[in-house]
Design an enzyme around this catalytic site. Structure first.
Site, PDB file in Angstrom:
ATOM      1  N   SER A  91      -2.098   4.161  -6.432  1.00 32.50           N
ATOM      2  CA  SER A  91      -2.846   4.581  -5.243  1.00 32.50           C
ATOM      3  C   SER A  91      -3.720   5.805  -5.503  1.00 32.50           C
ATOM      4  O   SER A  91      -4.814   5.917  -4.952  1.00 32.50           O
ATOM      5  CB  SER A  91      -1.880   4.864  -4.083  1.00 32.50           C
ATOM      6  N   ASP A 102       3.059   9.648  -4.055  1.00 32.00           N
ATOM      7  CA  ASP A 102       3.292  10.085  -5.425  1.00 32.00           C
ATOM      8  C   ASP A 102       2.048   9.812  -6.280  1.00 32.00           C
ATOM      9  O   ASP A 102       1.123   9.116  -5.857  1.00 32.00           O
ATOM     10  CB  ASP A 102       4.534   9.401  -6.019  1.00 32.00           C
ATOM     11  N   ASP A 104       1.146   8.171  -9.835  1.00 30.93           N
ATOM     12  CA  ASP A 104       1.584   7.415 -11.005  1.00 30.93           C
ATOM     13  C   ASP A 104       0.783   7.910 -12.200  1.00 30.93           C
ATOM     14  O   ASP A 104      -0.454   7.821 -12.223  1.00 30.93           O
ATOM     15  CB  ASP A 104       1.349   5.919 -10.792  1.00 30.93           C
ATOM     16  N   ASP A 156       5.424  10.398 -10.875  1.00 33.71           N
ATOM     17  CA  ASP A 156       6.152   9.472 -11.745  1.00 33.71           C
ATOM     18  C   ASP A 156       5.408   9.396 -13.075  1.00 33.71           C
ATOM     19  O   ASP A 156       4.217   9.070 -13.118  1.00 33.71           O
ATOM     20  CB  ASP A 156       6.221   8.077 -11.109  1.00 33.71           C
ATOM     21  N   LYS A 217      -2.686  -1.491   3.575  1.00 40.38           N
ATOM     22  CA  LYS A 217      -1.462  -0.831   3.096  1.00 40.38           C
ATOM     23  C   LYS A 217      -0.653  -0.270   4.265  1.00 40.38           C
ATOM     24  O   LYS A 217       0.570  -0.446   4.317  1.00 40.38           O
ATOM     25  CB  LYS A 217      -1.817   0.301   2.119  1.00 40.38           C
ATOM     26  N   TYR A 226       6.048  -4.365   2.261  1.00 41.41           N
ATOM     27  CA  TYR A 226       5.413  -3.669   1.141  1.00 41.41           C
ATOM     28  C   TYR A 226       6.510  -3.217   0.193  1.00 41.41           C
ATOM     29  O   TYR A 226       7.047  -2.129   0.336  1.00 41.41           O
ATOM     30  CB  TYR A 226       4.628  -2.469   1.693  1.00 41.41           C
TER      31      TYR A 226
END
Length: 444
Positions: A91, A102, A104, A156, A217, A226
């Site tokens: 995202s 978060d 990624d 993450d 989303k 989701y």
């Protein structure tokens, strides 16, 4: 509005290249305003904080590669030149993140840096940082990962190793030949960024795509559909579904894309795959999604295929039950969109929360517990969550069960016990709570 090049996107010609009407522009403005009311957008200050944290992580990454290189007897100059670079995906990279989302993050390292180095040396370096709030390494995951909260930002971090001696800061991951001579875990790690970048390249208008994707989303999250782990589309799958509609209507505004999204996918001839580009061959002896060759690919119910080589199905987890639920929610979405377009409902009606806990007569609760560290508990509970989809598939085959609907979020509680007596009291407390939950659900 810039007119998109209609012939450049997708595996088929567009359905329509017509630009937006005044009414569609008005609906789009109302949609964006509702997204703001729903808290979908992050403040400029919070976004700047993310950039600063990523800058810090880039510095740690170069320091990490340098330290490992020196430990492996490289000269000072070679160790400095070994480099190391972070990429983002998901995202954040797509530009549809919101407050609390978060990041990624992919750490790309040269060939002499191993996954063990990542989970030892990189982990140690993070733990020494004063900005670190929380860390949870999961080396045995399908994609090995270090979950952190760093300076208040949820990050993450995964690691991908390339078979090259240096990782310069101007490196991109587009070249398929970079995937040579790496193992499957490294390939999966690198694929996140490669897929995200491809999606952005394959949509006609990035801002239209982002507004439509934010809407879809938020709708999917509110309707509890989701979660890739539990048999629903995950973030990348929803992104590809929206991207395909953008290709079919290259000059439309976001509100039109959302309306067409529900209309098109309710008519879609599943299991016909959703593709953003033709599936390509590449230099590796690896599996590429192909139901004509691989029998298991024939059983994918709603295949959405990643555009980056090697192409994979992002929705292989969808079951008979979760497919029914997704289709039902899409029908609800279409009905509401029709009412919005005729002025009978508002955009807020699309985002009304699910009624999962009032919908059914029978509920099955899975309770897991551990005695050990918090990290031990997270590993165990994560493993149990990953198996829930298999339980759903088993239940679907039981006579008398027409639908097995998994909920997409766990409920967790942590207790710190200093004696066996406290452990016993906690067990008794949870037994009583479970009885209360059971009686409540039977009333509902």
């Amino acid at each position: 509005m810039n007119t998109a090049n209609a012939g450049a996107y997708g595996v088929t010609p567009p359905i329509s290249t017509v630009g937006p009407t005044a009414k569609e522009n008005s609906l789009n403005d109302a949609m964006i305003e509702e997204l703001r009311k729903q808290g979908s957008f992050e403040s400029d200050a919070a976004t700047e904080k993310r950039r600063q944290v990523l800058g810090t992580l880039q510095g740690i990454t170069k320091e990490f590669v340098y330290e490992v290189s020196r430990k492996k007897n490289m000269s000072e100059g070679m160790a400095k030149d070994a480099g190391g670079k972070i990429f983002t995906f998901g995202s954040y990279r797509l530009g549809v993140y919101g407050p609390g989302s978060d990041i990624d993050t992919l750490v790309v390292v040269p060939k002499h840096v191993t996954r063990e180095d990542f989970f030892v040396t990189f982990d140690e370096m993070l733990r020494k940082r004063p900005e670190l709030n929380k860390i949870q390494p999961v080396p045995d995951a399908f994609v090995p990962i270090i979950k952190t909260i760093f300076d208040g930002v949820d990050i993450d971090i995964i690691c991908g190793r390339l078979d090259i001696p240096q990782i310069p800061l101007d490196l991109t991951l587009e070249d398929n030949n970079l995937l040579r001579n790496i193992d499957e875990r490294d390939l999966r790690a690198l694929n996140g960024t490669r897929v995200t970048d491809q999606i952005l390249q394959l949509v006609p208008q990035k801002m239209v795509f982002r507004h439509a994707l934010r809407t879809i989303k938020l709708w999917a999250q509110r309707r509890a559909i989701y979660a890739n782990m539990f048999g629903f589309p995950g973030g990348v799958a929803w992104a590809m579904l929206v991207a395909r509609i953008c290709q079919l209507y290259p000059n439309a505004v976001g509100a039109t894309i959302v309306a067409k999204f529900f209309h098109i996918y309710l008519q879609w001839k599943w299991p016909q795959p959703v593709l953003l580009k033709k599936i390509e061959d590449g230099p590796l002896p690896v599996k590429v999604w192909n139901p004509k060759i691989y029998p298991q690919d024939k059983y994918h119910r709603m295949p959405i295929i990643t555009p980056a080589y090697p192409s994979m199905c992002a929705t292989h987890n969808i079951t008979a039950s979760t497919q029914k639920i997704i289709i039902k929610e899409m029908q609800r979405g279409l009905d509401i969109m029709n009412d919005i377009q005729f002025g009978k409902k508002q955009w807020s009606d699309l985002f009304i929360k699910h009624d999962f806990f009032y919908r059914y007569k029978f509920y099955l609760t899975i309770v897991t517990g551990t005695k050990g560290s918090y990290e031990d508990h997270l590993k165990w509970s994560g493993m149990v969550e990953s198996k829930l989809r298999l339980l759903v598939q088993k239940l679907e085959n039981v006579d008398g069960i027409s639908l097995a609907h998994p909920y997409v979020k766990p409920f967790s509680k942590t207790f710190v016990c200093s004696s066996q007596e406290q452990v016993y009291k906690i067990k008794e407390l949870w037994k009583r709570k479970l009885k209360q939950i059971t009686s409540l659900l039977s009333i509902c």
